[in-house]
Design a protein around this motif. Structure first.
Motif, PDB file in Angstrom:
ATOM      1  N   ASN A  33       7.806  13.676  -6.889  1.00 40.31           N
ATOM      2  CA  ASN A  33       6.447  13.658  -6.350  1.00 40.31           C
ATOM      3  C   ASN A  33       6.576  13.767  -4.828  1.00 40.31           C
ATOM      4  OD1 ASN A  33       3.826  12.957  -5.716  1.00 40.31           O
ATOM      5  ND2 ASN A  33       4.144  10.763  -6.083  1.00 40.31           N
ATOM      6  N   TYR A  48       2.740   1.668  -3.340  1.00 44.65           N
ATOM      7  CA  TYR A  48       1.791   2.048  -4.391  1.00 44.65           C
ATOM      8  C   TYR A  48       1.413   3.527  -4.241  1.00 44.65           C
ATOM      9  CZ  TYR A  48      -2.406   1.983  -7.270  1.00 44.65           C
ATOM     10  OH  TYR A  48      -3.350   2.262  -8.227  1.00 44.65           O
ATOM     11  N   GLU A  49       1.128   3.927  -3.008  1.00 41.65           N
ATOM     12  CA  GLU A  49       0.728   5.322  -2.784  1.00 41.65           C
ATOM     13  C   GLU A  49       1.873   6.293  -3.049  1.00 41.65           C
ATOM     14  OE1 GLU A  49      -1.153   5.247   1.049  1.00 41.65           O
ATOM     15  OE2 GLU A  49      -2.994   4.381   0.194  1.00 41.65           O
ATOM     16  N   ALA A  50       3.104   5.843  -2.842  1.00 39.21           N
ATOM     17  CA  ALA A  50       4.262   6.699  -3.139  1.00 39.21           C
ATOM     18  C   ALA A  50       4.474   6.829  -4.644  1.00 39.21           C
ATOM     19  CB  ALA A  50       5.506   6.130  -2.475  1.00 39.21           C
ATOM     20  N   GLY A  51       3.899   5.924  -5.422  1.00 36.40           N
ATOM     21  CA  GLY A  51       3.974   6.058  -6.879  1.00 36.40           C
ATOM     22  C   GLY A  51       4.854   5.039  -7.593  1.00 36.40           C
ATOM     23  N   TYR A  73      -3.953  -3.929  -6.793  1.00 35.18           N
ATOM     24  CA  TYR A  73      -3.161  -2.770  -7.232  1.00 35.18           C
ATOM     25  C   TYR A  73      -3.094  -2.716  -8.748  1.00 35.18           C
ATOM     26  CZ  TYR A  73      -1.957  -2.640  -2.357  1.00 35.18           C
ATOM     27  OH  TYR A  73      -2.041  -2.581  -1.005  1.00 35.18           O
ATOM     28  N   LYS A 115       0.837  -1.204   0.000  1.00 32.92           N
ATOM     29  CA  LYS A 115       0.000   0.000   0.000  1.00 32.92           C
ATOM     30  C   LYS A 115       0.875   1.259   0.000  1.00 32.92           C
ATOM     31  CE  LYS A 115      -3.940   1.882   2.602  1.00 32.92           C
ATOM     32  NZ  LYS A 115      -3.418   3.153   3.114  1.00 32.92           N
ATOM     33  N   ASN A 116       1.898   1.239   0.872  1.00 37.26           N
ATOM     34  CA  ASN A 116       2.789   2.395   0.971  1.00 37.26           C
ATOM     35  C   ASN A 116       3.577   2.631  -0.317  1.00 37.26           C
ATOM     36  OD1 ASN A 116       3.084   3.866   3.726  1.00 37.26           O
ATOM     37  ND2 ASN A 116       2.586   1.743   4.200  1.00 37.26           N
ATOM     38  N   ARG A 162       9.544   8.831  -4.385  1.00 36.99           N
ATOM     39  CA  ARG A 162       9.084  10.215  -4.578  1.00 36.99           C
ATOM     40  C   ARG A 162      10.163  11.055  -5.247  1.00 36.99           C
ATOM     41  NH1 ARG A 162       4.241  10.575  -2.057  1.00 36.99           N
ATOM     42  NH2 ARG A 162       3.971   9.557  -0.051  1.00 36.99           N
TER      43      ARG A 162
END
Ligand code: GRG
Ligand code: 1GP
Ligand code: MG
Length: 249
Positions: A248, A45-48, A75, A42-43, A243
């Motif tokens: 990002n 994926y959310e970071a990109g 995902y 999750k982490n 990031r």
């Protein structure tokens, strides 16, 4: 699921748009529980992160591989097998890196595993992404198991020769690997030397532990950065790397 069979195109299109990508290497042997996997995935994926690579040299069973692949299903980024051998082929994946270890002394790792794997891949209708795998410097477990004659960190000409050969053989990517946990990653100077002369997209991994080196490598021409150990050891740092690469913050 949507990406099944379209992973190479997805990666090349995304590279054309964004210029630099990040792949997260998850080792099914090292990730023990579903909770841990969900938290990490999750982490990332959310970071990109742009794709999950799933694999490891030692300790990875088909059962563990399938457990990780099925847990990642939600995902919407590619789930790609990074195989150390022919036991790690699964129809649950979106694609498989069809790695040929070009600087191996053992024909098995250049074309032997491949002829055994190919009919299985066909039967499962799995996408195989032709990738020249070249091990540099430290080498680690993959070099030992794969009987690689590692290229010295400072022998840019030799690394270029392998990369050109992969390009002329029609491979889609070259993976320049310093080895998992390498004390020194592939040098940015080696990447810029190769990138000036070749067009093939470069995947670079092994020993990348910080955002500065990751950015220096992408600025030198690395198209895709892979991180593995740092995800297991310090997830916060891994997120900073993602990031940083993707601008990002
Ligand atoms: C085409 C098929 C199905 C197989 C080919 C397999 C080949 C050529 C493998 C090359 C040699 C090799 C052993 C590669 C390993 C790649 C890999 C999964 C690296 C990441 O694992 P590590 O992080 O080194 O493993 P540990 O964490 O177990 O040390
Ligand atoms: O685990 P690290 O050192 O990040 O290396 C990643 C990958 O290139 C290993 O195959
Ligand atoms: Mg590892």
């Amino acid at each position: 699921m949507k990406l099944k069979g379209k992973v190479k195109k997805y990666i090349l299109d995304k590279l054309a748009d964004e210029k630099r990508l990040h792949f997260s290497l998850l080792d099914p042997y090292k990730i023990k529980t579903e909770n841990e996997l969900n938290y990490i995935a999750k982490n990332l994926y959310e970071a990109g992160t742009d794709a999950f690579l799933i694999g490891g040299t030692l300790g990875v069973s088909k059962e563990r591989l399938d457990f990780v692949l099925s847990s990642l299903e939600e995902y919407e980024i590619p789930k790609i097998i990074f195989p150390s051998n022919i036991n790690l082929i699964s129809e649950i994946a979106d694609a498989l890196l069809f790695l040929s270890l070009l600087n191996s002394d053992d024909i098995y790792y250049i074309i032997g595993a491949h002829i055994v794997a190919a009919p299985i891949i066909k039967m499962l209708q799995l996408e195989a992404i032709p990738t020249g795998y070249v091990i540099i410097g430290y080498g680690g477990t993959a070099a030992h198991v794969g009987r690689a004659r590692v290229i010295p960190y400072d022998n840019f000409e030799l690394a270029l020769a392998y990369t050109l050969a992969a390009e002329y053989l029609g491979m889609s990517f070259v993976y320049l690997e310093a080895g998992s946990g390498a004390p020194e990653p592939v040098r940015p100077e080696m990447i810029s030397f190769i990138k000036k002369i070749t067009n093939i997209p470069l995947i670079v991994g092994g020993g990348i532990k910080g955002v500065d080196i990751a950015r220096r490598l992408t600025e030198a021409g690395a198209d895709i950065i892979v991180t593995g150990n740092i995800i297991e050891n310090d997830l916060e740092r891994a997120i900073k790397i993602i990031r940083g690469i993707k601008n990002n913050w």
